[in-house]
Scaffold this active site. Structure first.
Site, PDB file in Angstrom:
ATOM      1  N   GLU A  60       0.818  -1.223   0.000  1.00  0.00           N
ATOM      2  CA  GLU A  60       0.000   0.000   0.000  1.00  0.00           C
ATOM      3  C   GLU A  60       0.842   1.259   0.000  1.00  0.00           C
ATOM      4  OE1 GLU A  60      -0.791  -2.590   1.987  1.00  0.00           O
ATOM      5  OE2 GLU A  60      -2.805  -3.192   1.369  1.00  0.00           O
ATOM      6  N   HIS A 129      -9.916  -4.683  10.576  1.00  0.00           N
ATOM      7  CA  HIS A 129     -10.577  -4.504   9.281  1.00  0.00           C
ATOM      8  C   HIS A 129     -11.857  -3.681   9.370  1.00  0.00           C
ATOM      9  CE1 HIS A 129      -7.709  -7.382   7.833  1.00  0.00           C
ATOM     10  NE2 HIS A 129      -8.294  -7.558   6.678  1.00  0.00           N
TER      11      HIS A 129
END
Lengths: 327, 328
Positions: A60, A129
């Site tokens: 990322e 998450h």
């Protein structure tokens, strides 16, 4: 107008902007050959080819930074985070590089980049998450943050974000990808400006200020309250930054009572900023203290019953509305 | 400097002149910092001049360069005036980043100098993005990405190298190995015997170059860049160099010995290029003295320019947060 899903609306926005501007490309994990982890980029590889629809390794920070660098020389990257929970791995690029470049270079380098992907708690994904990142990013000068709640807003805001000359975060609602709504036909250009809220339902007794996943919740609650003769006005912020103060203040001036229902945490959450601005500017319009309904201030538990207890829900929202209405 | 055509070599006397300008600029910056005319952090390039001079001499003016926070030299090497650089250090509106960037954030868009980045290795992905744009547009430019030995243990460095190799991007990763990441020696920070081996892990060709030798830096990078222009790929160069000063102005560099510093000073890059040119009859002592005198005068004038320049206006405080648009 025709009815499409939130997912299809985003897909249309991507396709239209890729078609319109050769400088636009889409990059992220599983966006190309897999057609997107949430199928938002379905069919785009086939249509636009691997030069413009680009799969990345799980890096990322690396690909977010690549996007910022490409934007420095005039490309208009759309960087997909598989979820904004993973954007935290790229926090340095999103927070320290993208929004600072324009200032640090004395205005020489603006960064026309869109970071997008699902945001906010979904269902039993556990603490890592389930992040709602809107308050983190909205606190950074130089970033713009929008949080569409309907297919129409998703399409119109994403298209606007891609055309903006600054870094814009489109925080999509993970739980709403399959939700449906009316959207203009594809041959009709749909651009929704950043920084413009929308009254999703008119009302006179209380303003419920909401965004993203809390919009359908607020609408559902408003229908229930109607049966109890409480008329709720639903103000969907749509953008967190810039924040549409006027729409908020207009609604407060109309109802004089406010509940803010947000999907992030209470400490320094979006509602705290909205609340501050209301009391600062239209204090005399208020007939009751403002109440915020947010997540509980804990990391998200996996257990389903506990997760429900952490999230805003209809019962909590109804209780808050009744309290500000002294009902 | 004059614009250069592909394949043309820059005049070596001109490059020596650049190295002198960098050294005199940094010496004067040091003095002005001590006089409290310059705020914040200030990292000097003294000792490393041959690295940036050799590298820019090996590429075209329209190739992209980007570096870390020890960036004054890279801006000067890309034709940013000493005036604009000194004014930036003084925080003035006439600075190369309008006084909003400071020592660590020099930019020159027109001359393809993409910063000046202060978070260690955070600019390496940006460099890969510049190279990505080159390939996306099917251009024959190359990106030179400078960083220090401290950057090679940061995650963003590794992610960026992998992406560059995966997408076969036209980029030269130039590690300016001055042996110390702030006060921590390479030996104490890096598990490898030699830094260049980092490249091998990503299937990127790597070379070691003597960073005190202008010609070696230039020739090696020119050779690599020529190969990249034929067929796009990344490359890695470990340039072995030395900084004479501490990490920043506040660092007395007590972690190394006087003997070590003296050893490198004897191998000074400016002295070395000067000797090469003198030996070959391309430069007289008088000519060298004149070049040095000019460099000193240019820098002295830049201090005056910086002092006399206006502060950035307060009423423009919000003008550089968002492009073409109002703040919230």
């Amino acid at each position: 107008m025709r009815e499409i899903t939130y997912r299809q609306a985003l897909n249309e926005a991507l396709a239209e902007e890729l078609e319109r501007d050769p400088n636009v490309f889409l990059m992220g994990e599983e966006v190309a050959e897999y057609n997107g982890a949430y199928k938002v980029s379905q069919g785009l590889l086939e249509r636009f080819g691997p030069r413009r629809i680009i799969d990345t390794p799980i890096s990322e920070n690396g690909f977010a930074g690549l996007g910022v660098g490409a934007a420095m020389v005039g490309l208009r990257p759309i960087i997909e985070f598989m979820t904004f929970s993973f954007s935290l791995v790229a926090f340095d690029q999103v927070v320290n590089n993208a929004p600072n470049m324009f200032t640090m270079s004395g205005g020489q380098f603006n960064i026309p980049i869109t970071f997008r992907g699902p945001n906010g708690p979904a269902h039993q994904l556990g603490a890592t998450h389930s992040h709602a990142t809107e308050n983190l990013y909205a606190s950074v000068p130089g970033l713009k943050v929008c949080t569409p709640a309907t297919p129409r807003d998703a399409k119109g805001l994403l298209k606007t974000a891609v055309r903006d000359n600054n870094p814009v975060l489109v925080l999509e609602a993970e739980l709403l990808y399959s939700s449906k709504g009316m959207v203009e036909p594809p041959d009709e250009e749909l651009l929704i400006p950043l920084g413009k809220a929308e009254v999703k339902r008119e009302g006179s007794d209380v303003s419920i200020i909401c965004y993203a996943q809390t919009v359908p919740l607020a609408l559902k609650v408003a229908a229930q309250l109607e049966e109890e003769d409480i008329s709720a006005e639903i103000v969907d912020l749509r953008s967190i930054k810039p924040l549409d103060e006027k729409a908020i203040f207009d609604s407060v001036a109309k109802t004089h009572r406010v509940v803010i229902v947000e999907q992030d945490h209470p400490f320094c959450g979006v509602g705290a900023e909205v609340c501050y601005r209301i009391q600062k500017s239209v204090f005399d319009e208020l007939d009751a203290p403002i109440i915020r309904v947010s997540q509980e201030d804990v990391p998200m538990p996996y257990n389903e019953r506990l997760e429900r207890a952490v999230l805003p829900n209809a019962d909590k929202l109804i209780a808050a509305v009744k309290k500000v209405c002294y009902a | 400097m004059t614009a250069m055509q592909p394949g043309e070599q820059r005049d070596e006397v001109e490059m020596l002149s650049l190295m002198l300008l960098i050294r005199r600029f940094e010496e004067r910056a040091s003095q002005q910092y001590q006089a409290q005319k310059i705020g914040g952090f200030c990292h000097l390039y003294i000792g490393q001049e041959a690295v940036v001079a050799g590298a820019v001499a090996a590429v075209r003016d329209d190739d992209y360069i980007i570096t870390a926070y020890r960036d004054h030299a890279h801006a000067l090497a890309r034709g940013t005036s000493a005036n604009a650089c000194m004014a930036e250090l003084f925080g003035k509106e006439t600075g190369c980043s309008r006084g909003l960037g400071g020592s660590m954030h020099f930019f020159n868009r027109q001359n393809h100098m993409y910063g000046g980045h202060a978070i260690v290795a955070a600019h390496v992905p940006l460099a890969v993005g510049l190279a990505f744009a080159i390939k996306y547009r099917d251009e024959d430019r190359v990106t030179l990405c400078f960083f220090g030995d401290g950057a090679i243990n940061q995650g963003s460095f590794h992610e960026a190298l992998n992406l560059a190799a995966l997408y076969k991007l036209p980029i030269v990763f130039i590690c300016e190995n001055n042996l110390f990441a702030m006060g921590t020696s390479v030996k104490r920070s890096t598990s490898l015997k030699q830094i260049v081996d980092r490249a091998e892990g990503y299937d990127i060709p790597g070379e070691i170059v003597d960073g005190m030798n202008f010609r070696e830096v230039r020739d090696k990078i020119a050779e690599i860049v020529s190969s990249i222009r034929k067929e796009s790929h990344p490359a890695f160069v470990e340039v072995q160099t030395y900084r004479y000063r501490g990490h920043s102005m506040s660092d007395p560099a007590s972690y190394r010995t006087k003997q070590e510093l003296e050893k490198y000073r004897l191998d000074d890059p400016i002295t070395r290029l000067r000797a090469q040119l003198t030996r070959e009859g391309k430069l007289t002592h008088e000519q060298f003295d004149l070049l040095d005198k000019r460099a000193k005068e240019t820098v002295l004038a830049s201090v005056k320019f910086a002092e006399e320049s206006p502060q950035p206006p307060l009423d423009k405080l919000y003008d550089y947060t968002y492009a073409n648009g109002a703040n919230s």
